[in-house]
Design a protein around this motif. Sequence first.
Motif, PDB file in Angstrom:
ATOM      1  N   PRO A 317       6.927  -6.565  10.893  1.00  0.00           N
ATOM      2  CA  PRO A 317       6.000  -6.416  12.023  1.00  0.00           C
ATOM      3  C   PRO A 317       4.659  -5.841  11.549  1.00  0.00           C
ATOM      4  N   ARG A 318       3.672  -5.825  12.439  1.00  0.00           N
ATOM      5  CA  ARG A 318       2.455  -5.078  12.120  1.00  0.00           C
ATOM      6  C   ARG A 318       2.868  -3.624  11.894  1.00  0.00           C
ATOM      7  N   LEU A 319       2.371  -3.005  10.839  1.00  0.00           N
ATOM      8  CA  LEU A 319       2.885  -1.685  10.444  1.00  0.00           C
ATOM      9  C   LEU A 319       2.102  -0.526  11.053  1.00  0.00           C
ATOM     10  N   THR A 320       0.969  -0.832  11.679  1.00  0.00           N
ATOM     11  CA  THR A 320       0.114   0.260  12.154  1.00  0.00           C
ATOM     12  C   THR A 320      -0.240   0.073  13.622  1.00  0.00           C
ATOM     13  N   PRO A 322      -2.260   2.785  16.973  1.00  0.00           N
ATOM     14  CA  PRO A 322      -3.049   4.022  17.063  1.00  0.00           C
ATOM     15  C   PRO A 322      -2.173   5.271  16.872  1.00  0.00           C
ATOM     16  N   GLY A 323      -2.452   6.009  15.818  1.00  0.00           N
ATOM     17  CA  GLY A 323      -1.759   7.286  15.586  1.00  0.00           C
ATOM     18  C   GLY A 323      -0.505   7.192  14.737  1.00  0.00           C
ATOM     19  N   GLY A 324      -0.096   5.997  14.305  1.00  0.00           N
ATOM     20  CA  GLY A 324       1.170   5.950  13.570  1.00  0.00           C
ATOM     21  C   GLY A 324       1.366   4.721  12.707  1.00  0.00           C
ATOM     22  N   CYS A 325       2.418   4.793  11.886  1.00  0.00           N
ATOM     23  CA  CYS A 325       2.737   3.710  10.933  1.00  0.00           C
ATOM     24  C   CYS A 325       4.253   3.604  10.765  1.00  0.00           C
ATOM     25  N   LEU A 326       4.698   2.420  10.353  1.00  0.00           N
ATOM     26  CA  LEU A 326       6.104   2.197  10.005  1.00  0.00           C
ATOM     27  C   LEU A 326       6.229   2.107   8.488  1.00  0.00           C
ATOM     28  N   VAL A 327       7.325   2.674   7.937  1.00  0.00           N
ATOM     29  CA  VAL A 327       7.566   2.587   6.492  1.00  0.00           C
ATOM     30  C   VAL A 327       9.036   2.231   6.245  1.00  0.00           C
ATOM     31  N   GLY A 328       9.339   1.786   5.015  1.00  0.00           N
ATOM     32  CA  GLY A 328      10.721   1.558   4.596  1.00  0.00           C
ATOM     33  C   GLY A 328      11.418   0.474   5.394  1.00  0.00           C
ATOM     34  N   ASP A 329      12.691   0.709   5.685  1.00  0.00           N
ATOM     35  CA  ASP A 329      13.471  -0.297   6.429  1.00  0.00           C
ATOM     36  C   ASP A 329      12.982  -0.443   7.863  1.00  0.00           C
ATOM     37  N   SER A 330      12.347   0.578   8.419  1.00  0.00           N
ATOM     38  CA  SER A 330      11.771   0.428   9.767  1.00  0.00           C
ATOM     39  C   SER A 330      10.691  -0.643   9.746  1.00  0.00           C
ATOM     40  N   ALA A 331      10.094  -0.850   8.558  1.00  0.00           N
ATOM     41  CA  ALA A 331       9.103  -1.907   8.395  1.00  0.00           C
ATOM     42  C   ALA A 331       9.758  -3.221   7.978  1.00  0.00           C
ATOM     43  N   GLY A 332      11.008  -3.162   7.499  1.00  0.00           N
ATOM     44  CA  GLY A 332      11.721  -4.383   7.110  1.00  0.00           C
ATOM     45  C   GLY A 332      11.571  -4.756   5.649  1.00  0.00           C
ATOM     46  N   PHE A 333      11.499  -3.740   4.757  1.00  0.00           N
ATOM     47  CA  PHE A 333      11.142  -4.003   3.362  1.00  0.00           C
ATOM     48  C   PHE A 333      12.330  -4.192   2.411  1.00  0.00           C
ATOM     49  N   VAL A 334      13.421  -4.835   2.857  1.00  0.00           N
ATOM     50  CA  VAL A 334      14.544  -5.081   1.943  1.00  0.00           C
ATOM     51  C   VAL A 334      14.417  -6.464   1.304  1.00  0.00           C
ATOM     52  N   ASN A 335      14.671  -6.525   0.009  1.00  0.00           N
ATOM     53  CA  ASN A 335      14.729  -7.790  -0.725  1.00  0.00           C
ATOM     54  C   ASN A 335      16.190  -8.257  -0.654  1.00  0.00           C
ATOM     55  N   VAL A 336      16.469  -9.297   0.131  1.00  0.00           N
ATOM     56  CA  VAL A 336      17.856  -9.673   0.436  1.00  0.00           C
ATOM     57  C   VAL A 336      18.647 -10.131  -0.794  1.00  0.00           C
TER      58      VAL A 336
END
Length: 558
Positions: A317-320, A322-336
Amino acid sequence: MDLPERESMEFDVVIVGAGPAGLAAAIRLKQIAAVAGSEISVVVVEKGSEVGAHILSGVVVDPIGLDRLLPGWRTDPERPLKTQVNRDEFLYLGPAGGVRLPNVFMPRLMDNHGNYVGSLGNVCRYLARKAEELGVEIYPGFAGSEVLIDSDNRVVGIATGDLGIGKDGKRKDNFTRGMELRAKYTIFGEGVRGNLSKQLVHHYGLANGRDHQKYGIGIKELWEVRPEKHRPGLVQHSMGWPLPNRAGGGSWLYHFEDNLVSVGFVVHLNYANPTLSPFDEFQRFKTHPRIRDVFEGGKRIGYGARAIVEGGWQSVPRLTFPGGCLVGDSAGFVNVPRIKGSHNAILSGMLCAEHVAKALAAGRANDEVASYEEAWRSSEIGYDLFRVRNIKPLWSKYGTLAGVTLGGLDMWMNELLKWSFFGTMSHGKPDHESLQPIGEAKAIEYPKPDGVLTFDKLSSVFLSNTNHEEDQPSHLVIKDPAIPIAHNLPRYGEPARLYCPAGVYEVVYADAAQRTDPRFVINAQNCVHCKTCDIKDPLQNIMWVPPEGGGGPNYVNM
Ligand SMILES: Cc1cc2nc3c(=O)[nH]c(=O)nc-3n(C[C@H](O)[C@H](O)[C@H](O)COP(=O)(O)OP(=O)(O)OC[C@H]3O[C@@H](n4cnc5c(N)ncnc54)[C@H](O)[C@@H]3O)c2cc1C
Ligand code: SF4
């Protein structure tokens, strides 16, 4: 209910979740502040009773993230990862035998030599100590239960959950109001299917124009095996049996120090047969003639389960906002295909921290740190995900044999030509829409556990040390209580009974033989926080919300 005001504390940065992503962000913020001679106040909240208590992973760690975050870690006597991979095997299993795929056929990115085997929970405990040494405040036992959004639609922090509310919704004697943790920027590192991240994705439309997110469920056991069966540094993966060709997934078996073996099984949550039970597939897997020998004479000492995010490049998803950001698995960064996300979790925490620190240094607050969103696709994280972007869609579309073969070719094309014949494929529908009606499915029968190599769910949950305050509202919120029995049972046989790896959901009958008066029962105290029900329920009728802080599993060495 008329509630007293919440107390509030102010920080520069609030981080939700003490996983590798959240802790890497915290450490990096402090490192940057130290170099600049400035001060950045950072707090991390963690719903587990201690850091690491809710962390479940394989784990084989690609050290790229740790090397960059803490360059001296490899020679630190306290380092959490000591076993390096020295043998890497990939098996295709049939019911009675299997073949080992020659390593030369595997694209370079799949090679595990140089990676480390161990416990990700212990990596997090180590990172937490490093973070505290740098002045980060860490509050374990506190779940972020609400995002604070101001009248200008900006995230201004989070609130932790209230404590001491009874099952009936009334305040008990020990009632304590949650805290407001206010911040210039809030970083969400809740891992897969975070409850606050899910709300943010919806509220800010962060997934608009992106593909559906996809998931698997990973079920893990930790074994202490006999010394003669133990081969420290051996990493083994398999696919094929016991899963049918149309269901994606596979196993891992990692040998690390102290005669410990981590064994686990992932089932992609777009499986169609509602009689499939990921837990029982895992139990069957261990009985395979190529596998069972490792466990003979050994002892199972740990159990747990966790969903894994699988959508990759096209589903981030868009990671940013106003006021916040997503990181790690909340951002979906797993290499399957690599079954790896911890390196990207650390790298994304660092990348996010660098952009947030820049914004703070410029005197900004509670605006969108869009430069982080703009940076990730051209970073190592983007490179890691882009070249494997078609593996999961090919697997879903063509099944294991054809899909994985095409996926292998695709990885080679990406590696050698930096190009794919398939372009960027789409995932199709979300996982909760994939079940076929029970009447159209071939029922799967599972053997009874023997209590030596294979086990039932309840004795397994016992090994996860799961504990919840019993007198509290259920943290598994059923939006329409009629649906499980009126819709899910006749149409799918109520699949929650089978996909939940902790035996939380049951259908009980007044007369079991006649199957009269079915009732849907929720044993919420057994929940290991894997989030599968929130993902797979066919009508999205189950919502996972955090229980009282500190509740849930207490994983050791997981
Ligand atoms: C079965 C399985 C096997 C895997 N194997 C590997 C592997 O071998 N190698 C590899 O590199 N990766 C592997 N991964 C992926 C890896 O575990 C993840 O990519 C990594 O853990 C992501 O880190 P994170 O910090 O984003 O999230 P997590 O590690 O999930 O950490 C999130 C933390 O946030 C906490 N939290 C969540 N919500 C809240 C809240 N509202 N309030 C407070 N705290 C909250 C959680 O309790 C948790 O401690 C595997 C994953 C699974 C499920
Ligand atoms: S209730 Fe849901 S989150 Fe809890 S263990 Fe079962 S499937 Fe996982």
